[in-house]
Design a protein around this motif. Structure first.
Motif, PDB file in Angstrom:
ATOM      1  N   MET A  39       0.841  -1.189   0.000  1.00  0.00           N
ATOM      2  CA  MET A  39       0.000   0.000   0.000  1.00  0.00           C
ATOM      3  C   MET A  39       0.885   1.252   0.000  1.00  0.00           C
ATOM      4  O   MET A  39       2.007   1.245   0.491  1.00  0.00           O
ATOM      5  N   HIS A  40       0.365   2.349  -0.558  1.00  0.00           N
ATOM      6  CA  HIS A  40       1.118   3.595  -0.633  1.00  0.00           C
ATOM      7  C   HIS A  40       1.019   4.432   0.638  1.00  0.00           C
ATOM      8  O   HIS A  40       1.673   5.479   0.732  1.00  0.00           O
ATOM      9  N   ALA A  41       0.197   4.027   1.601  1.00  0.00           N
ATOM     10  CA  ALA A  41       0.025   4.779   2.837  1.00  0.00           C
ATOM     11  C   ALA A  41      -0.352   3.828   3.961  1.00  0.00           C
ATOM     12  O   ALA A  41      -0.636   2.640   3.726  1.00  0.00           O
ATOM     13  N   GLN A  42      -0.325   4.327   5.183  1.00  0.00           N
ATOM     14  CA  GLN A  42      -0.701   3.540   6.339  1.00  0.00           C
ATOM     15  C   GLN A  42      -2.221   3.419   6.433  1.00  0.00           C
ATOM     16  O   GLN A  42      -2.958   4.271   5.912  1.00  0.00           O
ATOM     17  N   PRO A  43      -2.732   2.382   7.085  1.00  0.00           N
ATOM     18  CA  PRO A  43      -4.190   2.225   7.214  1.00  0.00           C
ATOM     19  C   PRO A  43      -4.871   3.427   7.867  1.00  0.00           C
ATOM     20  O   PRO A  43      -5.972   3.805   7.450  1.00  0.00           O
ATOM     21  N   ASP A  44      -4.227   4.028   8.884  1.00  0.00           N
ATOM     22  CA  ASP A  44      -4.827   5.207   9.516  1.00  0.00           C
ATOM     23  C   ASP A  44      -4.986   6.359   8.524  1.00  0.00           C
ATOM     24  O   ASP A  44      -5.961   7.123   8.590  1.00  0.00           O
ATOM     25  N   GLN A  45      -4.029   6.501   7.603  1.00  0.00           N
ATOM     26  CA  GLN A  45      -4.126   7.572   6.623  1.00  0.00           C
ATOM     27  C   GLN A  45      -5.287   7.342   5.664  1.00  0.00           C
ATOM     28  O   GLN A  45      -5.961   8.298   5.259  1.00  0.00           O
ATOM     29  N   TYR A  46      -5.532   6.092   5.306  1.00  0.00           N
ATOM     30  CA  TYR A  46      -6.717   5.802   4.483  1.00  0.00           C
ATOM     31  C   TYR A  46      -7.994   6.094   5.263  1.00  0.00           C
ATOM     32  O   TYR A  46      -8.996   6.564   4.709  1.00  0.00           O
ATOM     33  N   GLY A  96     -15.184   7.324  -0.680  1.00  0.00           N
ATOM     34  CA  GLY A  96     -13.933   7.166   0.049  1.00  0.00           C
ATOM     35  C   GLY A  96     -13.581   5.709   0.276  1.00  0.00           C
ATOM     36  O   GLY A  96     -12.417   5.310   0.143  1.00  0.00           O
ATOM     37  N   ILE A  97     -14.579   4.878   0.627  1.00  0.00           N
ATOM     38  CA  ILE A  97     -14.328   3.452   0.814  1.00  0.00           C
ATOM     39  C   ILE A  97     -13.898   2.816  -0.510  1.00  0.00           C
ATOM     40  O   ILE A  97     -12.993   1.969  -0.555  1.00  0.00           O
ATOM     41  N   TYR A  98     -14.515   3.241  -1.607  1.00  0.00           N
ATOM     42  CA  TYR A  98     -14.176   2.687  -2.917  1.00  0.00           C
ATOM     43  C   TYR A  98     -12.732   3.010  -3.305  1.00  0.00           C
ATOM     44  O   TYR A  98     -12.054   2.187  -3.944  1.00  0.00           O
ATOM     45  N   ASN A 103      -3.205   1.179  -5.185  1.00  0.00           N
ATOM     46  CA  ASN A 103      -2.566   2.170  -6.048  1.00  0.00           C
ATOM     47  C   ASN A 103      -3.021   3.604  -5.764  1.00  0.00           C
ATOM     48  O   ASN A 103      -2.662   4.523  -6.497  1.00  0.00           O
ATOM     49  N   PHE A 104      -3.801   3.824  -4.693  1.00  0.00           N
ATOM     50  CA  PHE A 104      -4.283   5.163  -4.362  1.00  0.00           C
ATOM     51  C   PHE A 104      -3.378   5.768  -3.288  1.00  0.00           C
ATOM     52  O   PHE A 104      -3.130   5.169  -2.245  1.00  0.00           O
ATOM     53  N   HIS A 105      -2.891   6.982  -3.532  1.00  0.00           N
ATOM     54  CA  HIS A 105      -1.996   7.679  -2.608  1.00  0.00           C
ATOM     55  C   HIS A 105      -2.837   8.498  -1.611  1.00  0.00           C
ATOM     56  O   HIS A 105      -3.101   9.679  -1.826  1.00  0.00           O
ATOM     57  N   ALA A 106      -3.271   7.869  -0.536  1.00  0.00           N
ATOM     58  CA  ALA A 106      -4.094   8.566   0.454  1.00  0.00           C
ATOM     59  C   ALA A 106      -3.317   9.678   1.138  1.00  0.00           C
ATOM     60  O   ALA A 106      -3.863  10.744   1.429  1.00  0.00           O
TER      61      ALA A 106
END
Length: 418
Positions: A39-46, A96-98, A103-106
């Motif tokens: 993933m491009h970011a941490q789960p908290d950032q998503y 946002g959930i979608y 590949n999404f840079h949150a």
């Protein structure tokens, strides 16, 4: 339901949707990450991105709807507006959930939103300036349609006379022609401000030099907060001090030297106003002087300068941009002061160079014109906007001059990060 109840329900519902969005976004990102996908970011950032995509559009829709109702005269029921905002929030939640994908840079999306918010905060001052102009210029133009602009700028007599009767359609009862010469008002404003600066700048700057260069740490820890307490005293208290204590002292001292002085004189509010704005100059100048690099002090002392010479020839010139800014802030504060002048200098427009006589300022006349039972369309009431416009231009000119001076000092001493 009443509007405040609907608003409280909206805020509570939006808060719940935000919590749901955070946990759903974070859990989906955690599942994807647990499956071995990078993933491009941490789960908290998503999770925070999902919160932004939920609450952001809803708040924006509500703000646009409120602006449309307040400024454009639209008629949107509060219930439908807030319900529509919540529907938008639900759509944003699903979007946002979608978007929680590998590949999404949150993180970049959140940074873009934060950057947009910071840019919006930076634009507040610009929009505020335009708002001030819009609120003043229109009414000032109405005044100048009634009175000559040249007479307003150059006139030496301020006597509204019976202009309110003219506005009420009873002009035949007026016994004298109104005169709106602003020179006495601005003369009083500048004189009282000048007296205040004569008190505030030397005392404030010298106290700042002492605090930054000479005072022991124990003295500085106690003295600086005590000095800054002056900035928190209400101006009406300063007004009492000027009228009851300072003005009688000035009258007594003037009488001792054979000078006639009025109890409502310009000197008393000027002195007290200077005392009031000492903390503005002292605190800011202290911070700027303390920010001068120590290498400049050490180099000056190494060349044989005494400490006093080092402060006079190196530290103060290097800190001059900040000192000018502090002085400009103090001037703006003095130009806008009203209560001290009303209580100690009176409200009579008096064109004189004698500080022992009574006089008034622009802000006092603005307050006087906008209070009471006068017709809003009268020249006397509209004159407040003309005075405010001229005062705005004067303050803007002072800011412009100060910016030029600051740039010249920075170029001379090559200090750009004070």
């Amino acid at each position: 339901m009443q509007t405040n109840q609907i608003l409280a329900t909206f805020c509570g519902t939006l808060l719940v949707l935000g919590l749901i969005a955070f946990f759903l976004g974070r859990s989906k990102a955690s599942r994807v990450r647990a499956a071995g996908t990078s993933m491009h970011a941490q789960p908290d950032q998503y999770g925070w991105f999902t919160v932004l995509s939920t609450a952001g559009p809803a708040v924006l829709v509500g703000a646009v709807g409120a602006f449309f109702m307040l400024w454009m005269g639209g008629d949107i029921p509060s219930f439908y507006l807030l319900a529509g905002s919540l529907i938008v929030a639900c759509v944003g939640l699903m979007a946002g959930i979608y978007l929680v994908k590998p590949n999404f840079h949150a993180r970049k999306a959140i940074e873009a939103v934060v950057r947009f918010m910071l840019a919006g905060a930076a634009m507040v001052s610009i929009f505020t300036t335009f708002g001030i102009l819009i609120s003043i210029v229109g009414e000032a133009i109405r005044f100048f349609q009634m009175q000559s602009f040249w007479d307003f700028i150059t006139g030496t007599t301020w006597d509204p006379g019976a202009s309110f009767l003219v506005a009420a359609g009873r002009g035949g009862e007026a016994t004298s022609a109104a005169q709106f010469g602003s020179v006495p008002l601005f003369a009083g404003t500048f004189m009282i401000t000048f007296i205040a600066m004569l008190v505030a700048i030397p005392v404030g700057l010298l106290s700042a030099i002492y605090m930054a260069e000479f005072a022991p740490e124990k003295v500085r820890t106690v003295a600086k907060p005590v000095l800054e307490v002056l900035a928190g005293i209400p101006t009406v208290v300063y007004g009492f001090f000027a009228a009851i204590t300072v003005a009688p002292i000035i009258v007594a001292v003037a009488a001792f030297f054979g000078i006639e002085a009025s109890f409502s004189n310009a000197l008393a509010p000027g002195i007290v106003m200077g005392i009031m704005i000492i903390p503005f100059i002292s605190s800011l100048s202290d911070d700027v002087i303390s920010s001068v690099p120590g290498s400049m002090r050490e180099g000056a002392l190494a060349l044989g300068m005494t400490k006093s010479e080092m402060i006079r020839d190196v530290v103060v010139p290097a800190a001059m941009p900040g000192i000018i800014s502090a002085s400009l802030l103090a001037v703006s504060r003095a130009l806008g002061e009203t209560m001290i002048v009303v209580m100690a200098a009176g409200m009579r427009p008096n064109l004189t160079a004698n500080p022992f006589e009574d006089m008034t300022t622009v802000t006092v006349r603005i307050v006087s014109a906008l209070t009471g039972d006068l017709e809003f369309g009268s020249a006397e009431t509209l004159s407040a906007f003309a005075l405010g416009l001229v005062l705005f231009v004067v303050t803007l000119s002072l800011n412009f001059v100060s910016v030029i001076m600051i740039r010249r000092f920075r170029e001379k001493y090559r200090i750009n990060n004070l």
